[in-house]
Write a protein that holds these residues in place. Structure first.
Motif, PDB file in Angstrom:
ATOM      1  N   ALA A  37      14.506   4.767 -20.482  1.00  0.00           N
ATOM      2  CA  ALA A  37      13.461   3.923 -21.058  1.00  0.00           C
ATOM      3  C   ALA A  37      12.990   2.858 -20.078  1.00  0.00           C
ATOM      4  CB  ALA A  37      13.983   3.261 -22.332  1.00  0.00           C
ATOM      5  N   VAL A  38      13.883   2.378 -19.212  1.00  0.00           N
ATOM      6  CA  VAL A  38      13.559   1.256 -18.337  1.00  0.00           C
ATOM      7  C   VAL A  38      13.186   1.706 -16.929  1.00  0.00           C
ATOM      8  CG1 VAL A  38      14.507  -0.884 -17.354  1.00  0.00           C
ATOM      9  CG2 VAL A  38      15.069  -0.242 -19.673  1.00  0.00           C
ATOM     10  N   ALA A  39      13.536   2.912 -16.529  1.00  0.00           N
ATOM     11  CA  ALA A  39      13.300   3.382 -15.157  1.00  0.00           C
ATOM     12  C   ALA A  39      11.804   3.394 -14.846  1.00  0.00           C
ATOM     13  CB  ALA A  39      13.873   4.781 -14.984  1.00  0.00           C
ATOM     14  N   PRO A  40      11.441   3.009 -13.620  1.00  0.00           N
ATOM     15  CA  PRO A  40      10.020   3.001 -13.259  1.00  0.00           C
ATOM     16  C   PRO A  40       9.469   4.415 -13.125  1.00  0.00           C
ATOM     17  CG  PRO A  40      11.353   2.492 -11.357  1.00  0.00           C
ATOM     18  CD  PRO A  40      12.286   2.560 -12.528  1.00  0.00           C
ATOM     19  N   ASP A  41       8.168   4.515 -13.219  1.00  0.00           N
ATOM     20  CA  ASP A  41       7.488   5.800 -13.071  1.00  0.00           C
ATOM     21  C   ASP A  41       7.576   6.245 -11.617  1.00  0.00           C
ATOM     22  OD1 ASP A  41       5.914   8.003 -13.385  1.00  0.00           O
ATOM     23  OD2 ASP A  41       4.028   6.896 -13.370  1.00  0.00           O
ATOM     24  N   PRO A  42       8.153   7.414 -11.339  1.00  0.00           N
ATOM     25  CA  PRO A  42       8.302   7.828  -9.942  1.00  0.00           C
ATOM     26  C   PRO A  42       6.982   8.194  -9.279  1.00  0.00           C
ATOM     27  CG  PRO A  42       9.004   9.585 -11.397  1.00  0.00           C
ATOM     28  CD  PRO A  42       8.718   8.384 -12.255  1.00  0.00           C
ATOM     29  N   GLY A  43       5.928   8.383 -10.058  1.00  0.00           N
ATOM     30  CA  GLY A  43       4.640   8.760  -9.475  1.00  0.00           C
ATOM     31  C   GLY A  43       3.852   7.590  -8.927  1.00  0.00           C
ATOM     32  N   PHE A  44       4.265   6.372  -9.193  1.00  0.00           N
ATOM     33  CA  PHE A  44       3.510   5.204  -8.737  1.00  0.00           C
ATOM     34  C   PHE A  44       4.399   4.328  -7.878  1.00  0.00           C
ATOM     35  CE2 PHE A  44       2.274   0.740  -9.249  1.00  0.00           C
ATOM     36  CZ  PHE A  44       1.019   0.812  -8.677  1.00  0.00           C
ATOM     37  N   ASP A  45       3.955   4.042  -6.690  1.00  0.00           N
ATOM     38  CA  ASP A  45       4.672   3.149  -5.788  1.00  0.00           C
ATOM     39  C   ASP A  45       3.674   2.098  -5.307  1.00  0.00           C
ATOM     40  OD1 ASP A  45       6.325   1.874  -4.079  1.00  0.00           O
ATOM     41  OD2 ASP A  45       6.890   3.631  -2.928  1.00  0.00           O
ATOM     42  N   PRO A  46       3.822   0.845  -5.723  1.00  0.00           N
ATOM     43  CA  PRO A  46       2.824  -0.170  -5.371  1.00  0.00           C
ATOM     44  C   PRO A  46       2.720  -0.433  -3.876  1.00  0.00           C
ATOM     45  CG  PRO A  46       4.722  -1.164  -6.432  1.00  0.00           C
ATOM     46  CD  PRO A  46       4.894   0.313  -6.539  1.00  0.00           C
ATOM     47  N   ARG A  47       3.745  -0.039  -3.103  1.00  0.00           N
ATOM     48  CA  ARG A  47       3.668  -0.273  -1.660  1.00  0.00           C
ATOM     49  C   ARG A  47       2.575   0.560  -1.007  1.00  0.00           C
ATOM     50  NH1 ARG A  47       9.415   1.322   0.135  1.00  0.00           N
ATOM     51  NH2 ARG A  47       8.948   2.871  -1.429  1.00  0.00           N
ATOM     52  N   PHE A  48       2.230   1.695  -1.623  1.00  0.00           N
ATOM     53  CA  PHE A  48       1.262   2.585  -1.017  1.00  0.00           C
ATOM     54  C   PHE A  48      -0.132   2.474  -1.628  1.00  0.00           C
ATOM     55  CE2 PHE A  48       5.385   4.765  -0.428  1.00  0.00           C
ATOM     56  CZ  PHE A  48       5.450   4.618   0.940  1.00  0.00           C
ATOM     57  N   ALA A  49      -0.321   1.575  -2.578  1.00  0.00           N
ATOM     58  CA  ALA A  49      -1.622   1.456  -3.228  1.00  0.00           C
ATOM     59  C   ALA A  49      -2.698   1.057  -2.224  1.00  0.00           C
ATOM     60  CB  ALA A  49      -1.542   0.450  -4.372  1.00  0.00           C
ATOM     61  N   GLU A  50      -2.387   0.108  -1.350  1.00  0.00           N
ATOM     62  CA  GLU A  50      -3.372  -0.335  -0.358  1.00  0.00           C
ATOM     63  C   GLU A  50      -3.682   0.765   0.646  1.00  0.00           C
ATOM     64  OE1 GLU A  50      -3.520  -3.488   3.265  1.00  0.00           O
ATOM     65  OE2 GLU A  50      -2.608  -4.168   1.401  1.00  0.00           O
ATOM     66  N   SER A  51      -2.675   1.484   1.101  1.00  0.00           N
ATOM     67  CA  SER A  51      -2.918   2.540   2.074  1.00  0.00           C
ATOM     68  C   SER A  51      -3.666   3.707   1.444  1.00  0.00           C
ATOM     69  CB  SER A  51      -1.620   3.013   2.708  1.00  0.00           C
ATOM     70  OG  SER A  51      -0.757   3.523   1.727  1.00  0.00           O
ATOM     71  N   GLU A  52      -3.471   3.944   0.149  1.00  0.00           N
ATOM     72  CA  GLU A  52      -4.238   4.994  -0.518  1.00  0.00           C
ATOM     73  C   GLU A  52      -5.705   4.632  -0.586  1.00  0.00           C
ATOM     74  OE1 GLU A  52      -2.950   6.577  -4.256  1.00  0.00           O
ATOM     75  OE2 GLU A  52      -0.852   6.390  -3.678  1.00  0.00           O
ATOM     76  N   LEU A  53      -6.005   3.361  -0.842  1.00  0.00           N
ATOM     77  CA  LEU A  53      -7.402   2.940  -0.868  1.00  0.00           C
ATOM     78  C   LEU A  53      -8.039   3.088   0.500  1.00  0.00           C
ATOM     79  CD1 LEU A  53      -7.167  -0.239  -3.119  1.00  0.00           C
ATOM     80  CD2 LEU A  53      -8.134   1.981  -3.696  1.00  0.00           C
ATOM     81  N   ARG A  54      -7.304   2.757   1.546  1.00  0.00           N
ATOM     82  CA  ARG A  54      -7.842   2.905   2.889  1.00  0.00           C
ATOM     83  C   ARG A  54      -8.061   4.382   3.227  1.00  0.00           C
ATOM     84  NH1 ARG A  54      -6.748   0.095   8.497  1.00  0.00           N
ATOM     85  NH2 ARG A  54      -7.473   1.807   9.766  1.00  0.00           N
ATOM     86  N   LEU A  55      -7.146   5.236   2.797  1.00  0.00           N
ATOM     87  CA  LEU A  55      -7.291   6.660   3.039  1.00  0.00           C
ATOM     88  C   LEU A  55      -8.499   7.212   2.300  1.00  0.00           C
ATOM     89  CD1 LEU A  55      -6.049   9.148   4.375  1.00  0.00           C
ATOM     90  CD2 LEU A  55      -4.725   9.488   2.291  1.00  0.00           C
ATOM     91  N   MET A  56      -8.733   6.730   1.096  1.00  0.00           N
ATOM     92  CA  MET A  56      -9.915   7.167   0.354  1.00  0.00           C
ATOM     93  C   MET A  56     -11.180   6.745   1.080  1.00  0.00           C
ATOM     94  SD  MET A  56      -8.554   6.567  -3.555  1.00  0.00           S
ATOM     95  CE  MET A  56     -10.177   6.381  -4.210  1.00  0.00           C
ATOM     96  N   ASP A  57     -11.184   5.542   1.682  1.00  0.00           N
ATOM     97  CA  ASP A  57     -12.338   5.104   2.465  1.00  0.00           C
ATOM     98  C   ASP A  57     -12.569   6.010   3.662  1.00  0.00           C
ATOM     99  OD1 ASP A  57     -13.064   3.025   0.871  1.00  0.00           O
ATOM    100  OD2 ASP A  57     -12.048   1.482   2.063  1.00  0.00           O
ATOM    101  N   LEU A  58     -11.487   6.410   4.319  1.00  0.00           N
ATOM    102  CA  LEU A  58     -11.625   7.264   5.493  1.00  0.00           C
ATOM    103  C   LEU A  58     -12.090   8.666   5.128  1.00  0.00           C
ATOM    104  CD1 LEU A  58      -8.443   6.279   7.514  1.00  0.00           C
ATOM    105  CD2 LEU A  58     -10.801   5.691   8.034  1.00  0.00           C
ATOM    106  N   ASN A  59     -11.690   9.162   3.963  1.00  0.00           N
ATOM    107  CA  ASN A  59     -12.070  10.511   3.548  1.00  0.00           C
ATOM    108  C   ASN A  59     -13.452  10.581   2.925  1.00  0.00           C
ATOM    109  OD1 ASN A  59      -9.723  11.710   4.414  1.00  0.00           O
ATOM    110  ND2 ASN A  59      -8.678  11.423   2.468  1.00  0.00           N
ATOM    111  N   ASN A  60     -14.041   9.451   2.604  1.00  0.00           N
ATOM    112  CA  ASN A  60     -15.351   9.424   1.965  1.00  0.00           C
ATOM    113  C   ASN A  60     -16.436   9.752   2.994  1.00  0.00           C
ATOM    114  OD1 ASN A  60     -17.569   8.947   0.416  1.00  0.00           O
ATOM    115  ND2 ASN A  60     -17.093   6.806  -0.025  1.00  0.00           N
ATOM    116  N   PRO A  61     -17.143  10.883   2.826  1.00  0.00           N
ATOM    117  CA  PRO A  61     -18.157  11.248   3.818  1.00  0.00           C
ATOM    118  C   PRO A  61     -19.364  10.307   3.819  1.00  0.00           C
ATOM    119  CG  PRO A  61     -18.142  12.819   2.011  1.00  0.00           C
ATOM    120  CD  PRO A  61     -16.990  11.883   1.788  1.00  0.00           C
ATOM    121  N   ALA A  62     -19.575   9.574   2.742  1.00  0.00           N
ATOM    122  CA  ALA A  62     -20.712   8.661   2.693  1.00  0.00           C
ATOM    123  C   ALA A  62     -20.441   7.373   3.467  1.00  0.00           C
ATOM    124  CB  ALA A  62     -21.051   8.331   1.239  1.00  0.00           C
ATOM    125  N   ASN A  63     -19.210   7.128   3.832  1.00  0.00           N
ATOM    126  CA  ASN A  63     -18.858   5.892   4.512  1.00  0.00           C
ATOM    127  C   ASN A  63     -18.731   6.155   6.015  1.00  0.00           C
ATOM    128  OD1 ASN A  63     -18.061   3.353   5.107  1.00  0.00           O
ATOM    129  ND2 ASN A  63     -16.318   3.310   3.727  1.00  0.00           N
TER     130      ASN A  63
END
Length: 101
Positions: A37-63
């Motif tokens: 009940a208390v264990a964190p969700d293994p699919g979400f790691d807040p340490r990588f949230a910023e790097s995921e946003l940067r990766l999305m920026d790099l993969n966006n062909p419009a940018n």
């Protein structure tokens, strides 16, 4: 005499062991339930949230601005493979010295 020893000593120890094992089993079940009940969700790691946003920026062909900026940064470093800047990765890749100079 043996019957009295069994009633006075063995039965009391058996009941204490039985109650102790039931209590331990209940504690284990309760602990497992609480952990799930208390264990964190293994699919979400807040340490990588910023790097995921940067990766999305790099993969966006419009940018194109981000892609151009990264390409310019790579050209300014000599347009070498990324492993040339790390002695460890250079050794792991088996890079020859001409490529990384």
């Amino acid at each position: 005499r043996d019957k009295l020893i069994r009633q006075m000593e063995v039965t009391s120890v058996e009941s204490k062991l039985k109650m102790g094992s039931i209590g331990l089993a209940a504690l284990v079940v309760l602990g497992i339930g609480t952990y799930k009940a208390v264990a964190p969700d293994p699919g979400f790691d807040p340490r990588f949230a910023e790097s995921e946003l940067r990766l999305m920026d790099l993969n966006n062909p419009a940018n194109e601005g981000v892609a151009e900026r990264e390409a310019e940064r790579l050209r300014s470093r000599g347009n070498k493979p990324a492993y040339c800047y790390s002695r460890y990765y250079k050794a792991m890749a088996g890079a020859d010295n001409d490529m990384c100079k």
